[in-house]
Scaffold this active site. Sequence first.
Site, PDB file in Angstrom:
ATOM      1  N   MET A  30      84.649 -10.584   2.732  1.00  0.00           N
ATOM      2  CA  MET A  30      85.340 -11.157   3.889  1.00  0.00           C
ATOM      3  C   MET A  30      84.770 -12.539   4.204  1.00  0.00           C
ATOM      4  O   MET A  30      84.937 -13.045   5.321  1.00  0.00           O
ATOM      5  CB  MET A  30      85.244 -10.233   5.100  1.00  0.00           C
ATOM      6  N   HIS A  37      75.880 -11.526  -1.165  1.00  0.00           N
ATOM      7  CA  HIS A  37      77.141 -11.714  -1.901  1.00  0.00           C
ATOM      8  C   HIS A  37      76.889 -12.429  -3.230  1.00  0.00           C
ATOM      9  O   HIS A  37      77.478 -12.072  -4.262  1.00  0.00           O
ATOM     10  CB  HIS A  37      78.117 -12.560  -1.078  1.00  0.00           C
ATOM     11  N   GLN A  61      90.984  -3.356   9.198  1.00  0.00           N
ATOM     12  CA  GLN A  61      89.760  -2.555   9.242  1.00  0.00           C
ATOM     13  C   GLN A  61      88.917  -2.847  10.483  1.00  0.00           C
ATOM     14  O   GLN A  61      87.813  -2.337  10.615  1.00  0.00           O
ATOM     15  CB  GLN A  61      88.935  -2.739   7.972  1.00  0.00           C
ATOM     16  N   GLY A 149      78.050  -4.058  -2.291  1.00  0.00           N
ATOM     17  CA  GLY A 149      76.669  -3.921  -1.869  1.00  0.00           C
ATOM     18  C   GLY A 149      76.411  -2.571  -1.213  1.00  0.00           C
ATOM     19  O   GLY A 149      77.275  -2.015  -0.533  1.00  0.00           O
ATOM     20  N   LYS A 151      74.570  -1.995   1.269  1.00  0.00           N
ATOM     21  CA  LYS A 151      74.418  -2.056   2.723  1.00  0.00           C
ATOM     22  C   LYS A 151      75.561  -1.285   3.386  1.00  0.00           C
ATOM     23  O   LYS A 151      75.362  -0.588   4.367  1.00  0.00           O
ATOM     24  CB  LYS A 151      74.389  -3.493   3.234  1.00  0.00           C
ATOM     25  N   ASP A 152      76.749  -1.424   2.849  1.00  0.00           N
ATOM     26  CA  ASP A 152      77.901  -0.645   3.311  1.00  0.00           C
ATOM     27  C   ASP A 152      78.048   0.566   2.384  1.00  0.00           C
ATOM     28  O   ASP A 152      79.039   0.697   1.660  1.00  0.00           O
ATOM     29  CB  ASP A 152      79.163  -1.507   3.299  1.00  0.00           C
ATOM     30  N   LEU A 178      70.116  -6.636  -0.260  1.00  0.00           N
ATOM     31  CA  LEU A 178      69.204  -7.767  -0.155  1.00  0.00           C
ATOM     32  C   LEU A 178      68.816  -7.942   1.304  1.00  0.00           C
ATOM     33  O   LEU A 178      69.655  -7.803   2.198  1.00  0.00           O
ATOM     34  CB  LEU A 178      69.837  -9.051  -0.698  1.00  0.00           C
ATOM     35  N   SER A 187      73.618  -9.873   6.173  1.00  0.00           N
ATOM     36  CA  SER A 187      74.960  -9.562   6.634  1.00  0.00           C
ATOM     37  C   SER A 187      75.587 -10.828   7.193  1.00  0.00           C
ATOM     38  O   SER A 187      74.890 -11.676   7.770  1.00  0.00           O
ATOM     39  CB  SER A 187      74.907  -8.485   7.726  1.00  0.00           C
ATOM     40  N   SER A 188      76.896 -10.944   7.032  1.00  0.00           N
ATOM     41  CA  SER A 188      77.600 -12.079   7.621  1.00  0.00           C
ATOM     42  C   SER A 188      77.441 -12.103   9.133  1.00  0.00           C
ATOM     43  O   SER A 188      77.428 -13.162   9.761  1.00  0.00           O
ATOM     44  CB  SER A 188      79.082 -12.029   7.241  1.00  0.00           C
TER      45      SER A 188
END
Length: 281
Positions: A30, A37, A61, A149, A151-152, A178, A187-188
């Site tokens: 996203m 990323h 989402q 990733g 993380k999710d 990471l 995270s963004s």
Amino acid sequence: MLIFNDKAGLGNYLAAHSGSNSAIGFVPTMGALHEGHLSLLRQSVADNTVTVISIFVNPTQFNNPDDLEKYPRTLDSDVKKIGTVSEAIIVFAPSVDEMYDGNTQSAHFSFDGLEEQMEGAHRPGHFDGVGTIVKKLFDIVKPDRAYFGEKDFQQLQVVRKMAEKASLPVQIIGCPILREPSGLAMSSRNERLSGEDREKAAFIYKTLTETRELFEFHDIAQIKKYVANAFGQYPEFVLEYFEIADEATLKPATVKLDKKYRAFIAVTISNIRLIDNIPLN
């Protein structure tokens, strides 16, 4: 670097450049790219002859319209970062109308219960949105491998289940989380944190590492109580959930069996929601 905004243009290009000796790697994002990323991109470039990255903030989402509106959109900066990995990477940056053909609705999916836990329980319809956009992107890109990733982690398992149930010819590859030097998962959303909140948010990973140490000798109820008490000492945090779950089913565990377990957490600080997880055994 090639940048496509339309499905047909990207599909035609990939079809013309595919062959028996080629492999397409795909990294769906996203945007608001960070080193996490870029690590996915590096893995794809190493594994495949062609790599595609999508940059698309998917509205279906998001449960919170304010969260959707505030989600960072940094396409120019993202393209520069992609170029540091390889100028040969193909960027797909469509509009909402292009992806949804003017009908911005998600389809309904069954992921055999994976969608009902944690993020699914707290964000109704979230994984229908994820499944809808990932399926659309897979249909356009037709990748051999797709990179997500950890993380999710719940999203990763949901996408794996979708690919399995739909018999999609794509290998879903999970890549390690990471972290920033403090331990905070990249995270963004971190870009929305103030410097002070970013420092404080390192407490999330610190607590997760403590749960991993506790897991060997303490029961699950004790660990959950410990985490609730730890966050209860800091009013700036809102602990949305902490779960210890079976990695395969994502169902919350109450007793420890001979399975792989992972701790999952969602925390809000200054109205910014952060998630993280860690393997426990």
